[in-house]
Scaffold this motif. Structure first.
Motif, PDB file in Angstrom:
ATOM      1  N   GLU A 185       0.846  -1.183   0.000  1.00  0.00           N
ATOM      2  CA  GLU A 185       0.000   0.000   0.000  1.00  0.00           C
ATOM      3  C   GLU A 185       0.887   1.240   0.000  1.00  0.00           C
ATOM      4  O   GLU A 185       2.014   1.207   0.473  1.00  0.00           O
ATOM      5  CB  GLU A 185      -0.927   0.004   1.226  1.00  0.00           C
ATOM      6  CG  GLU A 185      -0.233   0.284   2.554  1.00  0.00           C
ATOM      7  CD  GLU A 185       0.527  -0.892   3.170  1.00  0.00           C
ATOM      8  OE1 GLU A 185       1.143  -0.694   4.226  1.00  0.00           O
ATOM      9  OE2 GLU A 185       0.534  -1.997   2.609  1.00  0.00           O
ATOM     10  N   ASN A 186       0.383   2.319  -0.558  1.00  0.00           N
ATOM     11  CA  ASN A 186       1.134   3.563  -0.525  1.00  0.00           C
ATOM     12  C   ASN A 186       1.090   4.111   0.892  1.00  0.00           C
ATOM     13  O   ASN A 186       0.045   4.160   1.503  1.00  0.00           O
ATOM     14  CB  ASN A 186       0.524   4.599  -1.484  1.00  0.00           C
ATOM     15  CG  ASN A 186       0.790   4.251  -2.929  1.00  0.00           C
ATOM     16  OD1 ASN A 186       1.808   3.649  -3.242  1.00  0.00           O
ATOM     17  ND2 ASN A 186      -0.118   4.618  -3.803  1.00  0.00           N
ATOM     18  N   SER A 187       2.252   4.513   1.380  1.00  0.00           N
ATOM     19  CA  SER A 187       2.269   5.113   2.706  1.00  0.00           C
ATOM     20  C   SER A 187       2.410   6.617   2.564  1.00  0.00           C
ATOM     21  O   SER A 187       2.894   7.117   1.557  1.00  0.00           O
ATOM     22  CB  SER A 187       3.390   4.531   3.557  1.00  0.00           C
ATOM     23  OG  SER A 187       4.580   4.469   2.836  1.00  0.00           O
ATOM     24  N   LYS A 188       1.956   7.311   3.581  1.00  0.00           N
ATOM     25  CA  LYS A 188       2.025   8.766   3.593  1.00  0.00           C
ATOM     26  C   LYS A 188       3.198   9.171   4.469  1.00  0.00           C
ATOM     27  O   LYS A 188       3.542   8.477   5.422  1.00  0.00           O
ATOM     28  CB  LYS A 188       0.730   9.338   4.152  1.00  0.00           C
ATOM     29  CG  LYS A 188      -0.499   8.953   3.362  1.00  0.00           C
ATOM     30  CD  LYS A 188      -1.751   9.538   4.026  1.00  0.00           C
ATOM     31  CE  LYS A 188      -2.924   8.645   3.774  1.00  0.00           C
ATOM     32  NZ  LYS A 188      -3.315   7.806   4.867  1.00  0.00           N
ATOM     33  N   LEU A 189       3.796  10.312   4.144  1.00  0.00           N
ATOM     34  CA  LEU A 189       4.893  10.799   4.977  1.00  0.00           C
ATOM     35  C   LEU A 189       4.436  10.964   6.420  1.00  0.00           C
ATOM     36  O   LEU A 189       5.207  10.721   7.345  1.00  0.00           O
ATOM     37  CB  LEU A 189       5.419  12.138   4.447  1.00  0.00           C
ATOM     38  CG  LEU A 189       6.307  12.059   3.205  1.00  0.00           C
ATOM     39  CD1 LEU A 189       6.683  13.458   2.735  1.00  0.00           C
ATOM     40  CD2 LEU A 189       7.551  11.247   3.466  1.00  0.00           C
ATOM     41  N   SER A 190       3.182  11.331   6.622  1.00  0.00           N
ATOM     42  CA  SER A 190       2.683  11.543   7.980  1.00  0.00           C
ATOM     43  C   SER A 190       2.629  10.234   8.783  1.00  0.00           C
ATOM     44  O   SER A 190       2.566  10.268  10.009  1.00  0.00           O
ATOM     45  CB  SER A 190       1.300  12.189   7.949  1.00  0.00           C
ATOM     46  OG  SER A 190       0.390  11.366   7.240  1.00  0.00           O
ATOM     47  N   ASP A 191       2.660   9.079   8.103  1.00  0.00           N
ATOM     48  CA  ASP A 191       2.662   7.786   8.791  1.00  0.00           C
ATOM     49  C   ASP A 191       4.029   7.436   9.380  1.00  0.00           C
ATOM     50  O   ASP A 191       4.128   6.557  10.222  1.00  0.00           O
ATOM     51  CB  ASP A 191       2.271   6.652   7.831  1.00  0.00           C
ATOM     52  CG  ASP A 191       0.835   6.759   7.349  1.00  0.00           C
ATOM     53  OD1 ASP A 191       0.035   7.470   7.990  1.00  0.00           O
ATOM     54  OD2 ASP A 191       0.525   6.129   6.324  1.00  0.00           O
ATOM     55  N   LEU A 192       5.069   8.124   8.921  1.00  0.00           N
ATOM     56  CA  LEU A 192       6.436   7.795   9.325  1.00  0.00           C
ATOM     57  C   LEU A 192       6.817   8.513  10.613  1.00  0.00           C
ATOM     58  O   LEU A 192       6.298   9.586  10.916  1.00  0.00           O
ATOM     59  CB  LEU A 192       7.417   8.196   8.216  1.00  0.00           C
ATOM     60  CG  LEU A 192       7.168   7.580   6.832  1.00  0.00           C
ATOM     61  CD1 LEU A 192       8.105   8.204   5.806  1.00  0.00           C
ATOM     62  CD2 LEU A 192       7.357   6.076   6.881  1.00  0.00           C
ATOM     63  N   ASP A 193       7.779   7.924  11.346  1.00  0.00           N
ATOM     64  CA  ASP A 193       8.284   8.611  12.521  1.00  0.00           C
ATOM     65  C   ASP A 193       9.093   9.826  12.062  1.00  0.00           C
ATOM     66  O   ASP A 193       9.489   9.927  10.902  1.00  0.00           O
ATOM     67  CB  ASP A 193       9.130   7.663  13.398  1.00  0.00           C
ATOM     68  CG  ASP A 193      10.359   7.145  12.679  1.00  0.00           C
ATOM     69  OD1 ASP A 193      11.332   7.908  12.545  1.00  0.00           O
ATOM     70  OD2 ASP A 193      10.339   5.965  12.256  1.00  0.00           O
ATOM     71  N   ASP A 194       9.336  10.760  12.977  1.00  0.00           N
ATOM     72  CA  ASP A 194       9.971  12.043  12.626  1.00  0.00           C
ATOM     73  C   ASP A 194      11.318  11.880  11.927  1.00  0.00           C
ATOM     74  O   ASP A 194      11.593  12.538  10.928  1.00  0.00           O
ATOM     75  CB  ASP A 194      10.140  12.921  13.870  1.00  0.00           C
ATOM     76  CG  ASP A 194       8.805  13.410  14.417  1.00  0.00           C
ATOM     77  OD1 ASP A 194       7.815  13.390  13.654  1.00  0.00           O
ATOM     78  OD2 ASP A 194       8.754  13.803  15.595  1.00  0.00           O
ATOM     79  N   GLU A 195      12.159  10.996  12.465  1.00  0.00           N
ATOM     80  CA  GLU A 195      13.501  10.807  11.896  1.00  0.00           C
ATOM     81  C   GLU A 195      13.424  10.259  10.469  1.00  0.00           C
ATOM     82  O   GLU A 195      14.080  10.759   9.552  1.00  0.00           O
ATOM     83  CB  GLU A 195      14.311   9.867  12.789  1.00  0.00           C
ATOM     84  CG  GLU A 195      15.743   9.670  12.327  1.00  0.00           C
ATOM     85  CD  GLU A 195      16.509   8.721  13.242  1.00  0.00           C
ATOM     86  OE1 GLU A 195      17.543   8.207  12.796  1.00  0.00           O
ATOM     87  OE2 GLU A 195      16.075   8.499  14.386  1.00  0.00           O
ATOM     88  N   THR A 196      12.606   9.232  10.261  1.00  0.00           N
ATOM     89  CA  THR A 196      12.466   8.640   8.933  1.00  0.00           C
ATOM     90  C   THR A 196      11.843   9.636   7.967  1.00  0.00           C
ATOM     91  O   THR A 196      12.277   9.764   6.826  1.00  0.00           O
ATOM     92  CB  THR A 196      11.599   7.358   9.004  1.00  0.00           C
ATOM     93  OG1 THR A 196      12.177   6.471   9.972  1.00  0.00           O
ATOM     94  CG2 THR A 196      11.526   6.665   7.653  1.00  0.00           C
ATOM     95  N   ARG A 197      10.824  10.368   8.439  1.00  0.00           N
ATOM     96  CA  ARG A 197      10.164  11.346   7.576  1.00  0.00           C
ATOM     97  C   ARG A 197      11.144  12.427   7.119  1.00  0.00           C
ATOM     98  O   ARG A 197      11.199  12.765   5.945  1.00  0.00           O
ATOM     99  CB  ARG A 197       8.965  11.986   8.279  1.00  0.00           C
ATOM    100  CG  ARG A 197       8.230  12.949   7.354  1.00  0.00           C
ATOM    101  CD  ARG A 197       6.960  13.524   7.937  1.00  0.00           C
ATOM    102  NE  ARG A 197       7.192  14.232   9.171  1.00  0.00           N
ATOM    103  CZ  ARG A 197       6.626  13.935  10.339  1.00  0.00           C
ATOM    104  NH1 ARG A 197       5.786  12.939  10.429  1.00  0.00           N
ATOM    105  NH2 ARG A 197       6.898  14.629  11.409  1.00  0.00           N
TER     106      ARG A 197
END
Length: 188
Positions: free
Chosen positions: A129-141
């Motif tokens: 599935e496509n993930s959203k940047l908002s789904d990522l933790d701060d460091e990964t984002r």
């Protein structure tokens, strides 16, 4: 040593997909997954109550069965990988369907099957599935945003974030030391 595995033909691939579908359809449950969790849906006789069920979710195993029914359980066996038991749940929906959600311990791996005794699916065919940047933790984002910015800058023929940072440092240094000649300065 050379890899001797050959790519399957379209016919072999199609046959493998048909076989995989048939094996999955024959299971007494349906299952799906995202990277974080596995969801299992099991149809039960209408009117089934939770007290009629055995649902045993452990870190490495799963058992789901009717308590007073002869025959095999709906699912029983060693899980493909460990799960987080405290984050896993099950519900009985409308007294006719059990939904089990297993929280994967490793949230970066696709499972080829729920229990090791079940037929496998080819995880290479899974469309994530496509993930959203908002789904990522701060460091990964922030790392992904930096990579996206750098890629866009390169496409436009402009300096990357690291190159911009170096230019900014050089500019500050030049401002602090106007007596020095920086005309031959190069970055590597």
């Amino acid at each position: 040593m050379a890899d001797t595995a050959k790519e399957p033909t379209k016919e072999e691939e199609a046959a493998a997909i048909v076989k995989e579908r048939a094996e999955q359809e024959a299971l007494p449950y349906k299952w799906s997954q995202v990277l974080e969790e596995v969801t299992i849906v099991i149809g039960v006789p209408p009117g089934t109550r939770s007290r009629d069920l055995t649902v045993d979710i452990n870190r490495t195993s799963l058992v789901v069965a009717l308590k007073k029914a002869p025959g095999a359980p709906f699912i029983s066996g060693q899980l493909y990988k460990d799960i987080k038991v405290d984050d896993s749940t099950w519900t009985l929906d409308d007294q006719k369907e059990i939904t089990i959600t297993l929280a994967k311990s490793n949230k970066m791996e696709w499972w080829p099957h729920v229990v090791t005794s079940a037929p496998k699916v080819d995880v290479k065919r899974i469309q994530p599935e496509n993930s959203k940047l908002s789904d990522l933790d701060d460091e990964t984002r922030s790392m992904v945003e930096k990579m996206m910015f750098d890629q866009q800058q390169k496409q436009l023929g402009k300096p990357t974030s690291d190159e911009l940072k170096k230019q900014e440092i050089l500019k500050k240094f030049q401002d602090q030391h106007p007596e020095m000649d920086f005309s031959q300065a190069k970055f590597s």
